[in-house]
Design a protein around this motif. Structure first.
Motif, PDB file in Angstrom:
ATOM      1  N   GLN A 266       0.893  -1.323  -0.054  1.00 54.56           N
ATOM      2  CA  GLN A 266      -0.159  -0.031  -0.052  1.00 54.56           C
ATOM      3  C   GLN A 266       0.770   1.180  -0.112  1.00 54.56           C
ATOM      4  OE1 GLN A 266      -0.076  -2.417   2.509  1.00 54.56           O
ATOM      5  NE2 GLN A 266       1.332  -1.183   3.813  1.00 54.56           N
ATOM      6  N   ALA A 267       0.259   2.393  -0.466  1.00 54.94           N
ATOM      7  CA  ALA A 267       1.130   3.541  -0.537  1.00 54.94           C
ATOM      8  C   ALA A 267      -0.172   4.777  -0.193  1.00 54.94           C
ATOM      9  CB  ALA A 267       1.794   3.809  -1.861  1.00 54.94           C
ATOM     10  N   ALA A 268       0.487   5.682   0.481  1.00 56.80           N
ATOM     11  CA  ALA A 268      -0.338   6.996   0.731  1.00 56.80           C
ATOM     12  C   ALA A 268      -0.580   7.672  -0.624  1.00 56.80           C
ATOM     13  CB  ALA A 268       0.489   7.911   1.731  1.00 56.80           C
ATOM     14  N   ALA A 269      -1.723   8.272  -0.595  1.00 51.27           N
ATOM     15  CA  ALA A 269      -2.044   8.956  -1.863  1.00 51.27           C
ATOM     16  C   ALA A 269      -1.434  10.194  -1.944  1.00 51.27           C
ATOM     17  CB  ALA A 269      -3.502   9.092  -1.960  1.00 51.27           C
ATOM     18  N   GLY A 270      -1.092  10.798  -0.880  1.00 50.32           N
ATOM     19  CA  GLY A 270      -0.601  12.107  -0.766  1.00 50.32           C
ATOM     20  C   GLY A 270      -1.350  13.123  -0.336  1.00 50.32           C
ATOM     21  N   ASN A 271      -0.781  14.350   0.036  1.00 49.13           N
ATOM     22  CA  ASN A 271      -1.401  15.271   0.971  1.00 49.13           C
ATOM     23  C   ASN A 271      -1.325  16.801   0.212  1.00 49.13           C
ATOM     24  OD1 ASN A 271      -1.748  13.605   3.016  1.00 49.13           O
ATOM     25  ND2 ASN A 271       0.505  13.654   3.602  1.00 49.13           N
ATOM     26  N   SER A 272      -1.551  16.740  -1.111  1.00 48.16           N
ATOM     27  CA  SER A 272      -1.467  18.003  -1.998  1.00 48.16           C
ATOM     28  C   SER A 272      -3.025  18.366  -2.462  1.00 48.16           C
ATOM     29  CB  SER A 272      -0.646  17.929  -2.976  1.00 48.16           C
ATOM     30  OG  SER A 272       0.511  17.614  -2.668  1.00 48.16           O
ATOM     31  N   ASN A 273      -3.950  17.647  -1.892  1.00 49.82           N
ATOM     32  CA  ASN A 273      -5.205  17.850  -2.482  1.00 49.82           C
ATOM     33  C   ASN A 273      -5.520  17.865  -4.086  1.00 49.82           C
ATOM     34  OD1 ASN A 273      -8.253  18.411  -2.226  1.00 49.82           O
ATOM     35  ND2 ASN A 273      -7.873  20.699  -2.185  1.00 49.82           N
ATOM     36  N   VAL A 274      -4.976  17.018  -4.749  1.00 49.05           N
ATOM     37  CA  VAL A 274      -4.711  16.945  -6.228  1.00 49.05           C
ATOM     38  C   VAL A 274      -4.801  15.421  -6.619  1.00 49.05           C
ATOM     39  CG1 VAL A 274      -3.096  18.839  -6.421  1.00 49.05           C
ATOM     40  CG2 VAL A 274      -2.441  16.580  -6.372  1.00 49.05           C
ATOM     41  N   ASP A 275      -5.436  15.287  -7.685  1.00 48.82           N
ATOM     42  CA  ASP A 275      -5.764  14.006  -8.225  1.00 48.82           C
ATOM     43  C   ASP A 275      -4.268  13.189  -8.088  1.00 48.82           C
ATOM     44  OD1 ASP A 275      -6.028  11.623 -10.076  1.00 48.82           O
ATOM     45  OD2 ASP A 275      -7.485  12.777 -11.274  1.00 48.82           O
ATOM     46  N   ALA A 276      -4.357  11.872  -7.671  1.00 51.33           N
ATOM     47  CA  ALA A 276      -3.085  11.213  -7.320  1.00 51.33           C
ATOM     48  C   ALA A 276      -2.566  10.633  -8.538  1.00 51.33           C
ATOM     49  CB  ALA A 276      -3.438  10.196  -6.209  1.00 51.33           C
ATOM     50  N   VAL A 277      -3.502  10.672  -9.756  1.00 45.22           N
ATOM     51  CA  VAL A 277      -2.762   9.919 -10.922  1.00 45.22           C
ATOM     52  C   VAL A 277      -1.589  10.266 -11.305  1.00 45.22           C
ATOM     53  CG1 VAL A 277      -3.554  11.680 -12.556  1.00 45.22           C
ATOM     54  CG2 VAL A 277      -3.522   9.173 -13.232  1.00 45.22           C
TER      55      VAL A 277
ATOM     56  N   TRP B 216     -10.370  13.907   3.916  1.00 44.64           N
ATOM     57  CA  TRP B 216      -9.716  14.793   4.794  1.00 44.64           C
ATOM     58  C   TRP B 216      -9.386  15.970   3.746  1.00 44.64           C
ATOM     59  CZ3 TRP B 216      -3.784  15.165   4.791  1.00 44.64           C
ATOM     60  CH2 TRP B 216      -3.416  16.262   5.603  1.00 44.64           C
ATOM     61  N   ALA B 217      -9.297  17.280   4.082  1.00 45.78           N
ATOM     62  CA  ALA B 217      -9.219  18.357   3.164  1.00 45.78           C
ATOM     63  C   ALA B 217      -7.994  18.346   2.394  1.00 45.78           C
ATOM     64  CB  ALA B 217      -9.202  19.506   3.866  1.00 45.78           C
ATOM     65  N   PHE B 218      -6.794  17.871   2.685  1.00 44.84           N
ATOM     66  CA  PHE B 218      -5.610  17.628   2.094  1.00 44.84           C
ATOM     67  C   PHE B 218      -5.204  16.455   1.390  1.00 44.84           C
ATOM     68  CE2 PHE B 218      -5.103  21.028   5.021  1.00 44.84           C
ATOM     69  CZ  PHE B 218      -4.520  21.999   4.077  1.00 44.84           C
ATOM     70  N   SER B 219      -6.269  15.242   1.487  1.00 42.80           N
ATOM     71  CA  SER B 219      -5.829  13.984   0.983  1.00 42.80           C
ATOM     72  C   SER B 219      -6.204  14.283  -0.658  1.00 42.80           C
ATOM     73  CB  SER B 219      -6.987  12.924   1.386  1.00 42.80           C
ATOM     74  OG  SER B 219      -6.728  11.648   0.855  1.00 42.80           O
ATOM     75  N   ASN B 220      -5.098  13.587  -1.411  1.00 47.81           N
ATOM     76  CA  ASN B 220      -5.161  13.375  -2.660  1.00 47.81           C
ATOM     77  C   ASN B 220      -6.294  12.439  -3.049  1.00 47.81           C
ATOM     78  OD1 ASN B 220      -2.960  14.983  -2.850  1.00 47.81           O
ATOM     79  ND2 ASN B 220      -1.920  13.489  -3.732  1.00 47.81           N
ATOM     80  N   PHE B 221      -6.766  12.568  -4.502  1.00 47.63           N
ATOM     81  CA  PHE B 221      -8.090  11.806  -4.638  1.00 47.63           C
ATOM     82  C   PHE B 221      -8.045  11.322  -6.038  1.00 47.63           C
ATOM     83  CE2 PHE B 221      -8.337  16.211  -5.197  1.00 47.63           C
ATOM     84  CZ  PHE B 221      -8.619  16.653  -6.691  1.00 47.63           C
ATOM     85  N   GLY B 222      -9.025  10.794  -6.679  1.00 48.33           N
ATOM     86  CA  GLY B 222      -8.988  10.371  -8.175  1.00 48.33           C
ATOM     87  C   GLY B 222      -9.121   8.827  -8.162  1.00 48.33           C
ATOM     88  N   ALA B 223      -9.353   8.429  -9.300  1.00 45.97           N
ATOM     89  CA  ALA B 223      -9.606   7.264  -9.605  1.00 45.97           C
ATOM     90  C   ALA B 223      -8.444   6.172  -9.429  1.00 45.97           C
ATOM     91  CB  ALA B 223      -9.730   7.029 -11.204  1.00 45.97           C
ATOM     92  N   VAL B 224      -7.446   6.609  -9.165  1.00 43.35           N
ATOM     93  CA  VAL B 224      -6.012   5.438  -8.590  1.00 43.35           C
ATOM     94  C   VAL B 224      -6.132   5.358  -6.876  1.00 43.35           C
ATOM     95  CG1 VAL B 224      -4.714   6.109 -10.330  1.00 43.35           C
ATOM     96  CG2 VAL B 224      -4.304   7.302  -8.409  1.00 43.35           C
ATOM     97  N   VAL B 225      -6.955   6.126  -6.146  1.00 37.86           N
ATOM     98  CA  VAL B 225      -7.285   5.910  -4.806  1.00 37.86           C
ATOM     99  C   VAL B 225      -8.280   4.657  -4.722  1.00 37.86           C
ATOM    100  CG1 VAL B 225      -8.036   6.806  -2.880  1.00 37.86           C
ATOM    101  CG2 VAL B 225      -6.832   8.269  -4.345  1.00 37.86           C
ATOM    102  N   ASP B 226      -7.454   3.676  -4.104  1.00 33.94           N
ATOM    103  CA  ASP B 226      -8.280   2.334  -3.927  1.00 33.94           C
ATOM    104  C   ASP B 226      -9.148   2.214  -2.890  1.00 33.94           C
ATOM    105  OD1 ASP B 226      -6.915   1.028  -6.307  1.00 33.94           O
ATOM    106  OD2 ASP B 226      -5.431   1.183  -4.906  1.00 33.94           O
ATOM    107  N   ILE B 227      -8.952   2.995  -1.691  1.00 35.43           N
ATOM    108  CA  ILE B 227      -9.470   3.104  -0.475  1.00 35.43           C
ATOM    109  C   ILE B 227      -9.211   4.045   0.321  1.00 35.43           C
ATOM    110  CG2 ILE B 227      -7.789   1.654   0.914  1.00 35.43           C
ATOM    111  CD1 ILE B 227     -10.371  -0.291   1.859  1.00 35.43           C
TER     112      ILE B 227
END
Length: 125
Positions: A2-13, A36-47
């Motif tokens: 597993q990997a963290a999606a990142g904390n930049s509030n952008v698409d993690a792609v 969470w407000a700074f969590s990256n998001f997008g279709a590559v985020v699994d959970i």
């Protein structure tokens, strides 16, 4: 893995290793069951997993703690869950592990996911 999606509030792609298909990419939720407000998001985020106001061991002494936020804390939550699954079921492929996580997750619980195909938070085991 597993990997963290990142904390930049952008698409993690565009983030590595979050964009790697064989990685279980973890976004963070807040205490109100929203992204969470700074969590990256997008279709590559699994959970998604808890990532706000997480008590963690800290430097200074063996009793120091810090209250942390972020996808690294959420990824640690999933790492523990993955270890629990492995202890009961044995080693699984990344795809099988991702499927198992989705099987035990609560669907449609979160708000403000921002274009993620996944809307899951793992159950507490």
């Amino acid at each position: 893995m597993q990997a963290a999606a990142g904390n930049s509030n952008v698409d993690a792609v565009n983030n590595s290793p979050a964009r790697v298909a064989s990685v279980i990419t973890v976004g963070a939720t807040n205490i109100n069951d929203a992204r969470w407000a700074f969590s990256n998001f997008g279709a590559v985020v699994d959970i998604f997993a808890p990532g706000q106001h997480i008590y963690s061991a800290w430097i200074g002494s063996n009793t120091d703690v810090a209250i942390l936020n972020g996808t690294s804390q959420a990824a640690g939550y999933i790492a523990g869950l993955v270890a629990t699954i492995i202890s009961g079921r044995g080693q699984l492929t990344p795809a099988a592990m991702s499927e198992r996580l989705n099987d035990i997750a609560l669907p449609n619980l979160l708000v403000n996911i921002r274009t993620s195909l996944s809307n899951f938070v793992p159950n507490a085991l």
